[in-house]
Write a protein that holds these residues in place. Structure first.
Motif, short mmCIF file in Angstrom:
data_model
loop_
_atom_site.label_atom_id
_atom_site.label_comp_id
_atom_site.label_asym_id
_atom_site.label_seq_id
_atom_site.Cartn_x
_atom_site.Cartn_y
_atom_site.Cartn_z
N GLU B 4 15.34 11.12 18.76
CA GLU B 4 14.10 10.06 18.35
C GLU B 4 14.69 9.01 16.86
O GLU B 4 14.55 7.93 16.86
N MET B 5 15.12 10.32 16.71
CA MET B 5 16.44 9.98 15.48
C MET B 5 17.07 9.37 15.42
O MET B 5 17.51 7.96 15.40
N TYR B 6 17.92 9.39 16.65
CA TYR B 6 19.11 8.72 17.30
C TYR B 6 18.60 7.53 17.26
O TYR B 6 19.48 6.33 17.07
N LEU B 107 4.35 10.09 19.74
CA LEU B 107 5.51 9.56 19.66
C LEU B 107 6.18 9.17 21.13
O LEU B 107 7.01 8.39 22.03
N ALA B 108 6.56 10.47 21.56
CA ALA B 108 8.12 10.77 22.80
C ALA B 108 6.59 10.15 23.89
O ALA B 108 7.62 9.80 25.01
N ILE B 109 6.23 10.71 24.46
CA ILE B 109 5.23 9.81 25.49
C ILE B 109 5.22 8.26 25.86
O ILE B 109 5.33 7.69 26.18
N VAL B 110 4.56 8.12 24.08
CA VAL B 110 4.73 6.08 24.60
C VAL B 110 5.65 5.58 24.51
O VAL B 110 5.95 4.77 25.39
N TRP B 111 6.38 6.25 24.19
CA TRP B 111 8.08 5.98 24.38
C TRP B 111 8.18 5.69 26.25
O TRP B 111 9.05 4.69 26.30
N ALA B 113 6.05 5.94 28.06
CA ALA B 113 5.73 5.38 28.85
C ALA B 113 5.83 3.97 29.06
O ALA B 113 5.99 3.43 30.27
N GLY B 114 6.28 3.13 28.11
CA GLY B 114 7.02 2.18 28.09
C GLY B 114 8.22 2.12 28.47
O GLY B 114 8.67 0.26 29.37
N PHE B 115 8.96 2.77 28.62
CA PHE B 115 10.66 2.80 29.23
C PHE B 115 10.05 2.95 30.65
O PHE B 115 10.90 2.30 31.70
N ILE B 116 9.32 3.21 31.15
CA ILE B 116 8.95 3.89 32.61
C ILE B 116 8.56 2.18 33.36
O ILE B 116 9.28 1.62 34.20
N THR B 117 7.95 1.57 32.37
CA THR B 117 6.95 0.57 32.48
C THR B 117 7.83 -0.86 32.64
O THR B 117 7.92 -1.27 33.61
N CYS B 118 8.87 -0.74 32.04
CA CYS B 118 9.64 -1.42 32.04
C CYS B 118 10.90 -1.53 33.37
O CYS B 118 11.36 -2.23 33.82
N ALA B 119 11.23 -0.27 33.23
CA ALA B 119 11.88 0.09 34.56
C ALA B 119 11.65 0.17 35.53
O ALA B 119 11.80 -1.07 36.88
N ALA B 120 10.12 0.72 35.45
CA ALA B 120 9.73 -0.03 37.16
C ALA B 120 9.46 -1.36 37.32
O ALA B 120 9.78 -2.01 38.49
N ILE B 216 19.29 -1.81 30.44
CA ILE B 216 19.21 -0.80 30.63
C ILE B 216 19.06 -0.44 29.04
O ILE B 216 17.52 0.08 28.94
N ALA B 217 19.70 -0.88 28.38
CA ALA B 217 19.70 -1.42 26.94
C ALA B 217 18.37 -1.62 26.74
O ALA B 217 17.42 -1.15 25.70
N ALA B 218 17.81 -2.67 27.49
CA ALA B 218 16.08 -3.49 26.75
C ALA B 218 15.77 -2.22 27.26
O ALA B 218 14.50 -2.30 27.14
N CYS B 219 15.40 -1.76 28.19
CA CYS B 219 14.01 -0.69 28.97
C CYS B 219 14.97 0.43 27.68
O CYS B 219 13.09 1.18 27.18
N VAL B 220 15.36 1.17 26.98
CA VAL B 220 15.48 2.03 26.18
C VAL B 220 15.00 1.83 25.37
O VAL B 220 14.00 2.25 25.13
N HIS B 221 15.25 0.72 24.17
CA HIS B 221 14.52 0.39 23.03
C HIS B 221 13.31 -0.93 23.48
O HIS B 221 13.27 -2.00 22.70
N TRP B 222 12.86 -0.67 24.86
CA TRP B 222 11.99 -1.70 24.24
C TRP B 222 11.00 -2.24 23.71
O TRP B 222 10.45 -3.34 23.50
N PHE B 223 10.95 -1.33 22.84
CA PHE B 223 10.29 -1.36 21.86
C PHE B 223 10.66 -2.33 20.94
O PHE B 223 9.92 -2.58 19.27
N ASN B 224 11.93 -2.76 20.97
CA ASN B 224 12.59 -3.48 20.03
C ASN B 224 12.62 -4.76 20.67
O ASN B 224 13.67 -4.85 20.98
#
Lengths: 120, 440
Positions: B4-6, B107-111, B113-120, B216-224
């Motif tokens: 999360e830090m990274y 937080l990990a679960i929220v991230w 979920a967002g990642f999977i949604t975007c990737a999907a 991929i970058a957009a999915c990983v950083h979907w919250f930004n």
């Protein structure tokens, strides 16, 4: 009587049946893989679409396919559509256009003349 | 907790870079070759996907680290933490540990979920396109044969046509395909050459692969949100740069002809093809204007471009070169090499901790620990980089202050805990470490 329009891709499938008669779906898929590079799934999906449209009849065993619509029927339907849509419903205009094309070979012109002769 | 830090760090510094690129884009769009912006976007992309960055004295984070302003911000952060997590102030150490961990898990679960949604979402779009394209038919006429011969690359290019596309596009990374609409007029050679050339440039530059990385970058950083803005702008810039290259290849005088081709294709818009690049659509107006403004790049433009890229990379894409600790008065003691700090171990002042820290927050936390403000330290500990945290923990242990470790104990790494435990045994202070037992 053809109520539904066949897409180009579906016509390609029908083409195999018109050329070779009744064959298995697998055979159609092999031929098309060779001809246009489609994978098996694609071809099978198209065959199923044709079946749904009433263009192909499936019989077991081995998923045998039979063309329900003869090629002539499709040709006529397409030509009529072309005439109606693009040539203002006038077959003469299409004919004139065909003759006007400079790319007709001598052989083609001969054939056209023959056909005209048959209609007299 | 470490990842999360990274993620936050990469996201933060990448956001800064993205903002810089957006500013550059507004200022210099028509004065620099468009490729420059693609290079800048790649810098941002690297920052988003690669957790490592090399330290540099020029880094803006080095400069920021020596700034009183940041310390004040850190206090704001601690106050915020206090408001949000009053539960943690409960004296029971167990509760403290659990509450901290639960937040991280949530937080990990929220991230995720967002990642999977975007990737999907992207995968679904891809599947839709795939279904549309797989029934395409190959195009084989003298013109295409000739064109393919004169445009050879290592990969095999196919030209196909389909009734499902209304505008030419290209897709495919390993086996690139140029997909033309059904009504393509192969006779119109002048028009066709521009279209094919455009797609060819996309293929040659592996644009499909680049787009994949940005996705991929957009999915990983979907919250930004800045990352999504970057995604939109990158797609546009890829098109603009492609247009520029085509005009360059044909010569500047072809600008008008090329623009006319684009205009004539404008009516037919294609659907959304995330990994493909289409000829028209994509804010055609912006592209046509940009094409007409293309001019030969002068030497000054190239130099400016180089300086700009270097500046962005060195200032924003590097991490803080650890300077010396900041003193209370805000005086800056800048040391060039980290080793020098180690040598000065003996003359440590009361309010400094030896060792270099990976992050600005780490340095701030070290300062707080040095002051003995362990309660405050406990509140910001979840934001700390793992290595920084371990260093601070060791320092506290070295001071012999084992009791104070309890504030940060749940986040300290296992190896460090074992080291500290050994040290404690030697000092004969094992009793004080009883609270540590559940974490070992």
């Amino acid at each position: 009587m053809m109520d539904v329009k066949l897409f180009d891709s579906e016509l390609k499938v029908m083409d195999v049946l018109w050329r070779e008669g009744d064959v298995t779906a697998k055979h159609i898929s092999d031929v098309l893989k060779e001809q246009v590079g489609w994978n098996m799934n694609t071809t099978y999906t198209l065959i199923k679409r044709c079946i749904k449209k009433g263009a192909i009849e499936r019989s077991e065993p081995k998923f045998m396919c039979h063309a329900l619509i003869p090629k002539e029927e499709v040709q006529e339907a397409e030509t009529n559509e072309l005439i109606n849509k693009i040539y203002d419903g006038s077959a003469d205009k299409l004919f004139t256009a065909l003759l006007g094309r400079k790319k007709l070979s001598a052989e083609q012109i001969e054939n056209l003349k023959k056909i005209v002769g048959e209609f007299k | 907790m470490v990842w999360e830090m990274y993620l936050l760090e990469m996201g933060f510094s990448a956001s800064v870079i993205i903002l810089m690129v957006i500013i550059c884009r507004v200022l210099f769009m028509n004065r620099l070759p468009k490729k420059v912006f693609l290079v800048l976007w790649s810098v941002a992309l690297l920052r988003l996907l690669v957790p490592y960055s090399f330290p540099s004295v020029l880094s803006i984070y080095s400069l920021a680290g020596n700034n009183q302003f940041i310390l004040e911000k850190a206090e704001d952060i601690t106050n915020w933490r206090e408001e949000k997590h009053e539960e943690i102030l409960v004296t029971e150490k167990d509760n403290k540990h659990q509450a901290g961990n639960t937040i991280n898990k949530v937080l990990a679960i929220v991230w995720l979920a967002g990642f999977i949604t975007c990737a999907a979402g992207f995968i679904i779009l891809y599947i839709i396109c795939y279904k549309r394209f797989c029934t395409s038919l190959p195009v084989d006429n003298p013109y295409t044969q000739e064109w393919l011969k004169s445009h050879k690359i290592h990969r095999h290019i196919s030209i196909r046509q389909s009734g499902s596309v209304k505008s030419p596009l290209s897709y495919g990374i390993i086996h690139p395909v140029i997909l033309m609409p059904e009504m393509a007029d192969w006779e119109n050679v002048s028009k066709m050459q521009y279209i094919l050339e455009h797609e060819f440039v996309h293929i040659r530059r592996f644009d499909a692969l680049a787009k994949l990385f940005f996705i991929i970058a957009a999915c990983v950083h979907w919250f930004n949100p800045l990352v999504w803005i970057m995604y939109i702008l990158v797609n546009r810039d890829i098109e603009l740069s492609c247009d520029e290259t085509v005009v360059r290849n044909f010569g500047e005088s072809s600008k008008a002809a090329y623009a006319l081709v684009l205009i004539s294709m404008e009516e037919e818009k294609s659907g959304i093809v995330p990994l493909g690049s289409s000829f028209s659509g994509n804010t055609a107006e912006e592209r046509i204007k940009a094409i007409m403004k293309i001019k030969k790049s002068s030497k000054t433009a190239y130099i400016m471009a180089f300086v700009l890229v270097a500046a962005v990379v060195f200032v924003f894409a590097t991490s803080a070169e650890s300077a010396g600790r900041q003193q209370e008065t805000g005086n800056v003691k800048k040391l060039e090499k980290p080793d020098v700090i180690e040598e000065n171990n003996n003359d440590i002042q009361e309010d400094t901790i030896p060792g270099t820290y990976n992050t600005v927050l780490g340095e701030i936390a070290a300062g707080i620990a040095a002051k003995g403000d362990y309660e405050v330290l406990g509140k910001i500990v979840t934001f700390l980089n793992k290595e920084d945290l371990d260093k601070i923990a060791k320092y506290i242990a070295d001071k012999g202050d084992y009791e104070s470790l309890q504030y940060i104990i749940s986040f300290v790494g296992k190896d460090t805990l074992e080291e500290i435990a050994e040290q404690a045994k030697k000092d004969g202070k094992s009793d004080e470490l009883q609270y540590m037992v559940p974490y070992m």
